[in-house]
Design a protein around this motif. Sequence first.
Motif, PDB file in Angstrom:
ATOM      1  N   GLU A 195       0.833  -1.204   0.000  1.00  0.00           N
ATOM      2  CA  GLU A 195       0.000   0.000   0.000  1.00  0.00           C
ATOM      3  C   GLU A 195       0.867   1.252   0.000  1.00  0.00           C
ATOM      4  O   GLU A 195       0.512   2.269  -0.603  1.00  0.00           O
ATOM      5  CB  GLU A 195      -0.935  -0.010   1.212  1.00  0.00           C
ATOM      6  CG  GLU A 195      -2.070  -1.034   1.095  1.00  0.00           C
ATOM      7  CD  GLU A 195      -2.982  -1.014   2.301  1.00  0.00           C
ATOM      8  OE1 GLU A 195      -2.855  -0.092   3.126  1.00  0.00           O
ATOM      9  OE2 GLU A 195      -3.825  -1.910   2.422  1.00  0.00           O
ATOM     10  N   CYS A 199       1.013   4.192  -2.816  1.00  0.00           N
ATOM     11  CA  CYS A 199       0.990   5.623  -2.504  1.00  0.00           C
ATOM     12  C   CYS A 199       2.098   6.353  -3.255  1.00  0.00           C
ATOM     13  O   CYS A 199       1.894   7.454  -3.776  1.00  0.00           O
ATOM     14  CB  CYS A 199       1.137   5.817  -0.993  1.00  0.00           C
ATOM     15  SG  CYS A 199       0.990   7.536  -0.459  1.00  0.00           S
ATOM     16  N   SER A 202       1.147   6.606  -6.783  1.00  0.00           N
ATOM     17  CA  SER A 202       0.083   7.602  -6.910  1.00  0.00           C
ATOM     18  C   SER A 202       0.633   9.017  -6.900  1.00  0.00           C
ATOM     19  O   SER A 202       0.038   9.923  -7.499  1.00  0.00           O
ATOM     20  CB  SER A 202      -0.937   7.428  -5.776  1.00  0.00           C
ATOM     21  OG  SER A 202      -1.554   6.157  -5.837  1.00  0.00           O
ATOM     22  N   TYR A 258      -6.491   6.700  -3.245  1.00  0.00           N
ATOM     23  CA  TYR A 258      -5.217   6.037  -3.521  1.00  0.00           C
ATOM     24  C   TYR A 258      -4.034   6.560  -2.718  1.00  0.00           C
ATOM     25  O   TYR A 258      -2.987   5.926  -2.692  1.00  0.00           O
ATOM     26  CB  TYR A 258      -4.897   6.134  -5.018  1.00  0.00           C
ATOM     27  CG  TYR A 258      -5.718   5.189  -5.851  1.00  0.00           C
ATOM     28  CD1 TYR A 258      -5.347   3.871  -6.027  1.00  0.00           C
ATOM     29  CD2 TYR A 258      -6.910   5.618  -6.442  1.00  0.00           C
ATOM     30  CE1 TYR A 258      -6.118   2.997  -6.776  1.00  0.00           C
ATOM     31  CE2 TYR A 258      -7.688   4.752  -7.190  1.00  0.00           C
ATOM     32  CZ  TYR A 258      -7.283   3.446  -7.354  1.00  0.00           C
ATOM     33  OH  TYR A 258      -8.046   2.570  -8.092  1.00  0.00           O
ATOM     34  N   MET A 259      -4.188   7.710  -2.053  1.00  0.00           N
ATOM     35  CA  MET A 259      -3.040   8.289  -1.359  1.00  0.00           C
ATOM     36  C   MET A 259      -3.231   8.400   0.138  1.00  0.00           C
ATOM     37  O   MET A 259      -2.426   9.024   0.829  1.00  0.00           O
ATOM     38  CB  MET A 259      -2.723   9.667  -1.953  1.00  0.00           C
ATOM     39  CG  MET A 259      -2.312   9.606  -3.409  1.00  0.00           C
ATOM     40  SD  MET A 259      -1.555  11.127  -3.992  1.00  0.00           S
ATOM     41  CE  MET A 259      -0.064  11.142  -2.990  1.00  0.00           C
ATOM     42  N   THR A 260      -4.287   7.794   0.649  1.00  0.00           N
ATOM     43  CA  THR A 260      -4.479   7.712   2.098  1.00  0.00           C
ATOM     44  C   THR A 260      -4.637   6.252   2.494  1.00  0.00           C
ATOM     45  O   THR A 260      -5.097   5.443   1.684  1.00  0.00           O
ATOM     46  CB  THR A 260      -5.720   8.506   2.556  1.00  0.00           C
ATOM     47  OG1 THR A 260      -6.881   7.987   1.878  1.00  0.00           O
ATOM     48  CG2 THR A 260      -5.580   9.985   2.225  1.00  0.00           C
TER      49      THR A 260
END
Length: 311
Positions: A195, A199, A202, A258-260
């Motif tokens: 993940e 990130c 992303s 997508y970024m948290t």
Amino acid sequence: MERNDTSTTDFILLGLFPGFQHVSLLVYLILLVYLIALTGNSVLIFLIWLDFRLHTPMYFLLSQLSLIDLAYISSSVPKMVINYSLGKNSISRVGCGAQMFFCLTLGGAECLLLTLMSYDRFVAICNPLRYPIIMSPKVCFQMAVVSWAGGALNSLIQTLYTMHFPVCGLREINHFFCEMPAILKLSCEDTSAYEMEVCVVSIAFILIPFSLIMASYIRIFLTVLRMNSPEGRRKALATCSSHLTVVSFFLGPGIVVYMTPGSSHTPELDQALSIFYTILTPMLNPLIYCLRNKEVAEALRKVLGKSHVSK
């Protein structure tokens, strides 16, 4: 909605907001949105192809955006509507991987293309004398290729890596399509490291494009403020505001999803945000550009006028 018996390798798509009492209304609304998006983007592509005045770099890139949007919304909505209509909610592992690949490809391609479209506006307004040289047909074609190829390459890597994780227990995807964050939540392995990699990727496909777009528009607005012609300012702001509206609708929700960390937001929030950039934005794009771009509106009136005369 009853669940069908599936093989051990099939996934179960729980669909749109499981437990919501009026899911059928939502499905029909989304089907209506899909038909509007299909019509709007097809008309926009047709107008750009038909009208010689729209054979410019900006409208070539806009036609590519419409093509991406057509494919993007078609990668999830038809499957969701068919599943709901047939009372079937299973999807094979191969089908799930294919759907994820196409969604990531088209989402990545749109991020890159929106960035290149902002560069086109930057050159047109800040360096107009060199615009025909910088934005030549060859360069425009290369921009389109980079957008599609960049999205596809990233998607291939992300899809293969996401689908290699083993799934334990129920294979229920709390979503209406196979989106990467929803698939990762099914894994029985620790996916936190991956993940983090997602990130980082992303940042390259969402945050950096967003930053470049903002930098371009800061320069554009400073240039527009120095323009002497009110008509020139109005035209420049109209085309730029259309693009900025599309950017905010598309990239804003994508940053959250997508970024948290996945644990920081609920499946319901993920679905709501996904609806925004996979369904609503493809519908809104042609409407925004048709309403705010005088050239497109004139081309549409011209076609409708010829059609009326021919009758």
